[in-house]
Write a protein that holds these residues in place. Structure first.
Motif, PDB file in Angstrom:
ATOM      1  N   ALA A 175      33.471  46.650  36.069  1.00 43.48           N
ATOM      2  CA  ALA A 175      34.838  46.842  35.562  1.00 43.48           C
ATOM      3  C   ALA A 175      35.495  48.109  35.836  1.00 43.48           C
ATOM      4  CB  ALA A 175      35.011  45.988  34.262  1.00 43.48           C
ATOM      5  N   ALA A 176      34.909  49.156  35.501  1.00 44.52           N
ATOM      6  CA  ALA A 176      35.557  50.359  35.590  1.00 44.52           C
ATOM      7  C   ALA A 176      35.456  50.868  37.111  1.00 44.52           C
ATOM      8  CB  ALA A 176      34.692  51.430  34.862  1.00 44.52           C
ATOM      9  N   LEU A 177      34.634  50.386  37.833  1.00 44.81           N
ATOM     10  CA  LEU A 177      34.932  50.669  39.302  1.00 44.81           C
ATOM     11  C   LEU A 177      36.104  49.946  39.918  1.00 44.81           C
ATOM     12  CD1 LEU A 177      31.154  50.827  40.300  1.00 44.81           C
ATOM     13  CD2 LEU A 177      32.577  52.612  40.115  1.00 44.81           C
ATOM     14  N   ARG A 178      36.326  48.620  39.409  1.00 45.34           N
ATOM     15  CA  ARG A 178      37.432  48.023  39.914  1.00 45.34           C
ATOM     16  C   ARG A 178      38.776  48.533  39.529  1.00 45.34           C
ATOM     17  NH1 ARG A 178      38.304  42.710  41.180  1.00 45.34           N
ATOM     18  NH2 ARG A 178      40.255  41.734  40.470  1.00 45.34           N
ATOM     19  N   GLU A 179      38.846  49.336  38.177  1.00 50.73           N
ATOM     20  CA  GLU A 179      40.186  49.873  37.868  1.00 50.73           C
ATOM     21  C   GLU A 179      40.330  51.190  38.723  1.00 50.73           C
ATOM     22  OE1 GLU A 179      41.922  49.561  35.276  1.00 50.73           O
ATOM     23  OE2 GLU A 179      41.063  47.934  34.010  1.00 50.73           O
ATOM     24  N   ALA A 180      39.138  51.681  39.181  1.00 53.36           N
ATOM     25  CA  ALA A 180      39.366  53.105  39.856  1.00 53.36           C
ATOM     26  C   ALA A 180      39.576  52.612  41.265  1.00 53.36           C
ATOM     27  CB  ALA A 180      37.908  53.621  40.213  1.00 53.36           C
ATOM     28  N   SER A 181      39.453  51.320  41.808  1.00 50.61           N
ATOM     29  CA  SER A 181      40.039  50.809  42.846  1.00 50.61           C
ATOM     30  C   SER A 181      41.578  50.324  42.993  1.00 50.61           C
ATOM     31  CB  SER A 181      39.250  49.775  43.433  1.00 50.61           C
ATOM     32  OG  SER A 181      37.774  50.186  43.596  1.00 50.61           O
ATOM     33  N   GLY A 182      42.104  50.663  41.784  1.00 50.39           N
ATOM     34  CA  GLY A 182      43.369  50.331  41.419  1.00 50.39           C
ATOM     35  C   GLY A 182      43.789  48.825  41.025  1.00 50.39           C
ATOM     36  N   TYR A 183      42.755  48.074  40.652  1.00 46.54           N
ATOM     37  CA  TYR A 183      42.809  46.514  40.063  1.00 46.54           C
ATOM     38  C   TYR A 183      42.660  46.633  38.756  1.00 46.54           C
ATOM     39  CZ  TYR A 183      42.989  45.845  45.251  1.00 46.54           C
ATOM     40  OH  TYR A 183      43.141  45.882  46.519  1.00 46.54           O
ATOM     41  N   LYS A 184      43.207  45.743  37.870  1.00 47.55           N
ATOM     42  CA  LYS A 184      43.117  45.704  36.512  1.00 47.55           C
ATOM     43  C   LYS A 184      41.756  44.777  36.425  1.00 47.55           C
ATOM     44  CE  LYS A 184      46.249  44.621  33.293  1.00 47.55           C
ATOM     45  NZ  LYS A 184      47.201  44.314  32.661  1.00 47.55           N
ATOM     46  N   ALA A 185      40.930  45.201  35.490  1.00 48.46           N
ATOM     47  CA  ALA A 185      39.715  44.348  35.217  1.00 48.46           C
ATOM     48  C   ALA A 185      40.144  43.237  34.391  1.00 48.46           C
ATOM     49  CB  ALA A 185      38.722  45.347  34.535  1.00 48.46           C
ATOM     50  N   THR A 186      39.628  42.018  34.488  1.00 46.88           N
ATOM     51  CA  THR A 186      39.769  40.840  33.979  1.00 46.88           C
ATOM     52  C   THR A 186      38.567  39.990  33.415  1.00 46.88           C
ATOM     53  OG1 THR A 186      40.006  39.435  36.008  1.00 46.88           O
ATOM     54  CG2 THR A 186      42.240  40.801  35.260  1.00 46.88           C
ATOM     55  N   TRP A 187      38.983  39.077  32.512  1.00 47.31           N
ATOM     56  CA  TRP A 187      37.850  38.160  32.275  1.00 47.31           C
ATOM     57  C   TRP A 187      37.228  37.526  33.483  1.00 47.31           C
ATOM     58  CZ3 TRP A 187      34.998  39.723  28.068  1.00 47.31           C
ATOM     59  CH2 TRP A 187      35.424  40.564  27.145  1.00 47.31           C
ATOM     60  N   GLY A 188      38.045  37.022  34.112  1.00 47.42           N
ATOM     61  CA  GLY A 188      37.825  36.353  35.559  1.00 47.42           C
ATOM     62  C   GLY A 188      36.919  36.891  36.301  1.00 47.42           C
TER      63      GLY A 188
END
Length: 320
Positions: A175-188
């Motif tokens: 999820a943190a790597l997703r945030e680093a890519s510019g996207y919000k981490a979600t439960w989905g």
């Protein structure tokens, strides 16, 4: 002119001018016309002169970030390794992690709450086993079967709890790597990772490495804590196997030891402060640590790091 004097082939004869002869015989061919450049292609300038475009003016190189060029740092997430690997400053990493956390704080607080709940379930089971041992000791019933059964149950429950906590940790890293890519981490997208079996194998490898490290007067545990923080990053972000992920983390830290070690010290101090505030500060410091390490990992490996823009981050694709 006498008959014995040889005639110069380049002098005009009585019958008219004689064309020059090549060594192989026959008249010399005039030089071929230069081949024009292909339509749309640049003309070839003299050496040291700038190339000319077919429409006039010097030919311009492709803009940075264009075709064949790596994207500018902080731009949209591109192919892994497209950006040059670089070091980072501790303040820069902390600032980036803090902005990502505040932009999606509710998700991260609930994620830490989930991790605490799962840990409490397994710790409660261990606490029940220890309480049973104490009650048996007070009754004077310290049989081998009772102690062995309780010990086996505690070990098995602790192992299962350790694996589940490791899986949750890997999910948090993803999820943190997703945030680093510019996207919000979600439960989905939290539970969508590349390979759960590889995460489990990595967790078992780290448990074995920790056990061996404990046998070395604890020095191995210290080395593991310093050099293995990017193990799960390598698994979920680069699809490496467990062994390559662990050894790759050692190499990454070794090659960037100064910056990474200072960052680890800063995160250790932040989490200690978070634990002292009745443990409530950990709801902030744990997500902050995950986001900061994701930023550091992407920077030193040349992975995509998105710039922080005003307003909420996009939800992004379904899979990180």
């Amino acid at each position: 002119m006498s008959e014995n004097t040889p005639q110069n082939p380049y002098e005009p004869s009585a019958g008219g001018p004689t064309p020059p002869q090549n060594p192989a015989g026959g008249p010399t061919q005039p030089p071929a016309e230069p081949t024009p450049p292909a339509y749309g292609g640049p003309t070839q300038p003299p050496y040291g002169e700038p190339a000319q475009s077919p429409y006039g003016g010097a030919a311009q190189p492709p803009a940075y970030g264009g075709a064949g060029q790596p994207p500018a740092y902080g731009g949209p997430a591109g192919p892994y390794g497209a950006q040059p690997a670089a070091t980072f400053a501790v303040g820069e990493a902390l600032g980036y992690g803090w902005k990502r956390f505040t932009g999606n704080w509710l998700f991260w607080v609930l994620f830490v709450l989930l991790s605490f709940a799962v840990g409490a379930i397994f710790n409660a089971g261990n606490f029940g086993d220890y309480q049973e041992i104490n009650e048996a000791a007070m009754r004077g019933d310290i049989s081998t079967s009772t102690a062995t059964g309780v010990s086996f149950g505690s070990s098995l429950l602790g192992l299962l709890g350790g694996i589940i906590n490791s899986i949750l940790g890997a999910l948090g890293i993803n999820a943190a790597l997703r945030e680093a890519s510019g996207y919000k981490a979600t439960w989905g997208t939290l539970f969508k990772v590349n390979s759960y079996p590889m995460i489990i194998l990595t967790a078992l490898l780290l448990l074995v490495a920790g056990f061996v490290g404990a046998l070395l007067c604890g020095l191995g545990l210290i080395a593991l804590a310093i050099f293995a923080p990017f193990t799960y990053h390598n698994v979920v972000d680069r699809n490496l196997n467990a062994w390559d992920a662990l050894t790759g983390s050692f190499r990454l830290v070794g090659q960037n030891f100064g910056a990474v070690f200072l960052l680890e010290l800063a995160l250790l101090g932040i989490n200690i402060v978070g634990a002292l505030v009745c443990g409530l500060g950990l709801f902030v410091t744990i997500p902050l640590s995950l986001l900061v390490l994701a930023f550091a990992f992407r920077r030193i490996t040349g992975g995509p790091v998105a710039a922080i823009e005003a307003g909420p981050a996009p939800a992004g694709p379904a899979v990180a």
